[in-house]
Design a protein around this motif. Sequence first.
Motif, PDB file in Angstrom:
ATOM      1  N   ARG A 154      41.209  38.594  13.407  1.00  0.00           N
ATOM      2  CA  ARG A 154      40.153  38.407  14.407  1.00  0.00           C
ATOM      3  C   ARG A 154      40.759  38.100  15.784  1.00  0.00           C
ATOM      4  NH1 ARG A 154      38.144  35.983   9.704  1.00  0.00           N
ATOM      5  NH2 ARG A 154      36.098  36.735   9.003  1.00  0.00           N
ATOM      6  N   GLN A 155      41.824  37.295  15.800  1.00  0.00           N
ATOM      7  CA  GLN A 155      42.459  36.948  17.064  1.00  0.00           C
ATOM      8  C   GLN A 155      43.013  38.184  17.769  1.00  0.00           C
ATOM      9  OE1 GLN A 155      44.667  33.102  15.472  1.00  0.00           O
ATOM     10  NE2 GLN A 155      45.037  33.355  17.633  1.00  0.00           N
ATOM     11  N   LEU A 156      43.682  39.045  17.007  1.00  0.00           N
ATOM     12  CA  LEU A 156      44.266  40.237  17.605  1.00  0.00           C
ATOM     13  C   LEU A 156      43.190  41.158  18.168  1.00  0.00           C
ATOM     14  CD1 LEU A 156      47.100  41.089  15.045  1.00  0.00           C
ATOM     15  CD2 LEU A 156      47.352  40.063  17.304  1.00  0.00           C
ATOM     16  N   ARG A 157      42.106  41.320  17.409  1.00  0.00           N
ATOM     17  CA  ARG A 157      41.030  42.197  17.879  1.00  0.00           C
ATOM     18  C   ARG A 157      40.341  41.598  19.101  1.00  0.00           C
ATOM     19  NH1 ARG A 157      35.860  43.817  14.464  1.00  0.00           N
ATOM     20  NH2 ARG A 157      36.948  42.625  12.878  1.00  0.00           N
ATOM     21  N   ALA A 158      40.034  40.295  19.039  1.00  0.00           N
ATOM     22  CA  ALA A 158      39.351  39.641  20.153  1.00  0.00           C
ATOM     23  C   ALA A 158      40.232  39.600  21.395  1.00  0.00           C
ATOM     24  CB  ALA A 158      38.948  38.228  19.754  1.00  0.00           C
ATOM     25  N   GLY A 159      41.526  39.388  21.189  1.00  0.00           N
ATOM     26  CA  GLY A 159      42.439  39.337  22.326  1.00  0.00           C
ATOM     27  C   GLY A 159      42.543  40.653  23.049  1.00  0.00           C
ATOM     28  N   GLN A 160      42.571  41.744  22.291  1.00  0.00           N
ATOM     29  CA  GLN A 160      42.644  43.058  22.919  1.00  0.00           C
ATOM     30  C   GLN A 160      41.335  43.394  23.643  1.00  0.00           C
ATOM     31  OE1 GLN A 160      44.991  46.159  20.536  1.00  0.00           O
ATOM     32  NE2 GLN A 160      44.677  44.565  19.009  1.00  0.00           N
ATOM     33  N   VAL A 161      40.232  42.915  23.105  1.00  0.00           N
ATOM     34  CA  VAL A 161      38.951  43.092  23.794  1.00  0.00           C
ATOM     35  C   VAL A 161      39.005  42.412  25.156  1.00  0.00           C
ATOM     36  CG1 VAL A 161      36.519  42.422  23.768  1.00  0.00           C
ATOM     37  CG2 VAL A 161      37.559  43.390  21.707  1.00  0.00           C
ATOM     38  N   ALA A 162      39.607  41.217  25.211  1.00  0.00           N
ATOM     39  CA  ALA A 162      39.707  40.483  26.476  1.00  0.00           C
ATOM     40  C   ALA A 162      40.546  41.253  27.486  1.00  0.00           C
ATOM     41  CB  ALA A 162      40.302  39.100  26.225  1.00  0.00           C
ATOM     42  N   LEU A 163      41.638  41.865  27.028  1.00  0.00           N
ATOM     43  CA  LEU A 163      42.483  42.624  27.948  1.00  0.00           C
ATOM     44  C   LEU A 163      41.753  43.857  28.479  1.00  0.00           C
ATOM     45  CD1 LEU A 163      46.079  42.586  26.411  1.00  0.00           C
ATOM     46  CD2 LEU A 163      45.063  41.044  28.080  1.00  0.00           C
ATOM     47  N   VAL A 164      40.972  44.483  27.617  1.00  0.00           N
ATOM     48  CA  VAL A 164      40.213  45.670  28.036  1.00  0.00           C
ATOM     49  C   VAL A 164      39.151  45.302  29.062  1.00  0.00           C
ATOM     50  CG1 VAL A 164      38.595  47.440  27.265  1.00  0.00           C
ATOM     51  CG2 VAL A 164      40.644  46.969  25.922  1.00  0.00           C
ATOM     52  N   HIS A 165      38.470  44.191  28.833  1.00  0.00           N
ATOM     53  CA  HIS A 165      37.364  43.782  29.707  1.00  0.00           C
ATOM     54  C   HIS A 165      37.841  43.118  31.000  1.00  0.00           C
ATOM     55  CE1 HIS A 165      34.302  43.673  26.151  1.00  0.00           C
ATOM     56  NE2 HIS A 165      34.716  44.880  26.456  1.00  0.00           N
ATOM     57  N   GLY A 166      39.047  42.578  30.978  1.00  0.00           N
ATOM     58  CA  GLY A 166      39.571  41.900  32.166  1.00  0.00           C
ATOM     59  C   GLY A 166      40.876  42.524  32.610  1.00  0.00           C
ATOM     60  N   PRO A 167      40.865  43.420  33.598  1.00  0.00           N
ATOM     61  CA  PRO A 167      42.088  44.121  34.020  1.00  0.00           C
ATOM     62  C   PRO A 167      43.184  43.196  34.517  1.00  0.00           C
ATOM     63  CG  PRO A 167      40.295  44.451  35.589  1.00  0.00           C
ATOM     64  CD  PRO A 167      39.693  43.827  34.377  1.00  0.00           C
ATOM     65  N   ASP A 168      42.839  42.014  34.983  1.00  0.00           N
ATOM     66  CA  ASP A 168      43.844  41.063  35.455  1.00  0.00           C
ATOM     67  C   ASP A 168      44.135  39.989  34.414  1.00  0.00           C
ATOM     68  OD1 ASP A 168      43.901  42.373  37.940  1.00  0.00           O
ATOM     69  OD2 ASP A 168      42.171  41.217  38.641  1.00  0.00           O
ATOM     70  N   ARG A 169      43.605  40.152  33.224  1.00  0.00           N
ATOM     71  CA  ARG A 169      43.718  39.116  32.209  1.00  0.00           C
ATOM     72  C   ARG A 169      45.162  38.897  31.764  1.00  0.00           C
ATOM     73  NH1 ARG A 169      42.786  34.425  31.105  1.00  0.00           N
ATOM     74  NH2 ARG A 169      42.942  33.837  28.921  1.00  0.00           N
ATOM     75  N   GLN A 170      45.948  39.965  31.701  1.00  0.00           N
ATOM     76  CA  GLN A 170      47.321  39.839  31.227  1.00  0.00           C
ATOM     77  C   GLN A 170      48.115  38.869  32.104  1.00  0.00           C
ATOM     78  OE1 GLN A 170      48.666  43.382  29.337  1.00  0.00           O
ATOM     79  NE2 GLN A 170      50.739  43.160  30.154  1.00  0.00           N
ATOM     80  N   ALA A 171      48.020  39.024  33.416  1.00  0.00           N
ATOM     81  CA  ALA A 171      48.723  38.129  34.337  1.00  0.00           C
ATOM     82  C   ALA A 171      48.192  36.708  34.206  1.00  0.00           C
ATOM     83  CB  ALA A 171      48.576  38.628  35.770  1.00  0.00           C
ATOM     84  N   ALA A 172      46.888  36.572  34.013  1.00  0.00           N
ATOM     85  CA  ALA A 172      46.288  35.242  33.870  1.00  0.00           C
ATOM     86  C   ALA A 172      46.780  34.545  32.610  1.00  0.00           C
ATOM     87  CB  ALA A 172      44.769  35.350  33.855  1.00  0.00           C
ATOM     88  N   VAL A 173      46.931  35.302  31.522  1.00  0.00           N
ATOM     89  CA  VAL A 173      47.428  34.727  30.269  1.00  0.00           C
ATOM     90  C   VAL A 173      48.824  34.151  30.470  1.00  0.00           C
ATOM     91  CG1 VAL A 173      48.251  35.293  27.945  1.00  0.00           C
ATOM     92  CG2 VAL A 173      46.016  36.093  28.699  1.00  0.00           C
ATOM     93  N   LEU A 174      49.666  34.876  31.171  1.00  0.00           N
ATOM     94  CA  LEU A 174      51.025  34.394  31.431  1.00  0.00           C
ATOM     95  C   LEU A 174      50.991  33.078  32.205  1.00  0.00           C
ATOM     96  CD1 LEU A 174      52.810  37.749  32.384  1.00  0.00           C
ATOM     97  CD2 LEU A 174      52.930  36.519  30.210  1.00  0.00           C
ATOM     98  N   THR A 175      50.125  33.013  33.216  1.00  0.00           N
ATOM     99  CA  THR A 175      49.996  31.780  34.000  1.00  0.00           C
ATOM    100  C   THR A 175      49.512  30.628  33.132  1.00  0.00           C
ATOM    101  OG1 THR A 175      49.543  33.019  36.026  1.00  0.00           O
ATOM    102  CG2 THR A 175      48.819  30.730  35.969  1.00  0.00           C
TER     103      THR A 175
END
Length: 221
Positions: free
Chosen positions: A165-186
């Motif tokens: 569930r985490q992997l699926r939900a996490g990828q959904v977040a990346l798809v819906h938020g184009p800047d999410r990857q950089a935010a996750v790192l922060t």
Amino acid sequence: MEQGVAMPVSGRDKAYEYLKHTVLTDPAAQGEFISEQEIAERVGISRTPVREALLRLAAEELVQLVPKRGAYIAPLTPKDLRELVELRGLLERFAAEKTLAAGTVPLREMRAALHQQEELDQAEEFTSAEMARHFIELDTYFHRLLVEAADNAMLIRTYDNLRARQLRAGQVALVHGPDRQAAVLTEHRAILKALAAGDLAAALAAIDHHLEATLAIQLGT
């Protein structure tokens, strides 16, 4: 007794692992029915062990068995996403508290996982879908390191059961938020900084912020 001999993996277990960690973690599979024949061909087994694996996944509520239609991968609902984040929060906050008290925070390993995420963020050899999958796998690994360091076997098993569930939900977040990857790192850097400083209040706040931000993107709020 001969040592080091690997036990053969059954067709059912092969199908289960492939379905749980490859098919069910793919956001594109949400709302789709699973083809037993297709999975059998991919894994190189007959349909019977695939069907047995699907029964196990249905018992774990990861698929729904629909009469005369087969196994259905239901999309994660807003309620599913909220409950997932709530449970993650309980487990990760407990792990932070316990490891800080015991002095067992795996800082070196978590920094290494974060570094891999940072390098992946700059990689160009992956498609966007491959990038998202690898990034979220590292994200899950980053958090699991902390949970594992709490040294509670039941806690770890509970957390591992959330992985698909985490992997699926996490990828959904990346798809819906184009800047999410950089935010996750922060956000990961903030968690590490607080843990390294031994500041429990800051660590809990950083974990909460990270999970709340993830949920907001997933829900589109």
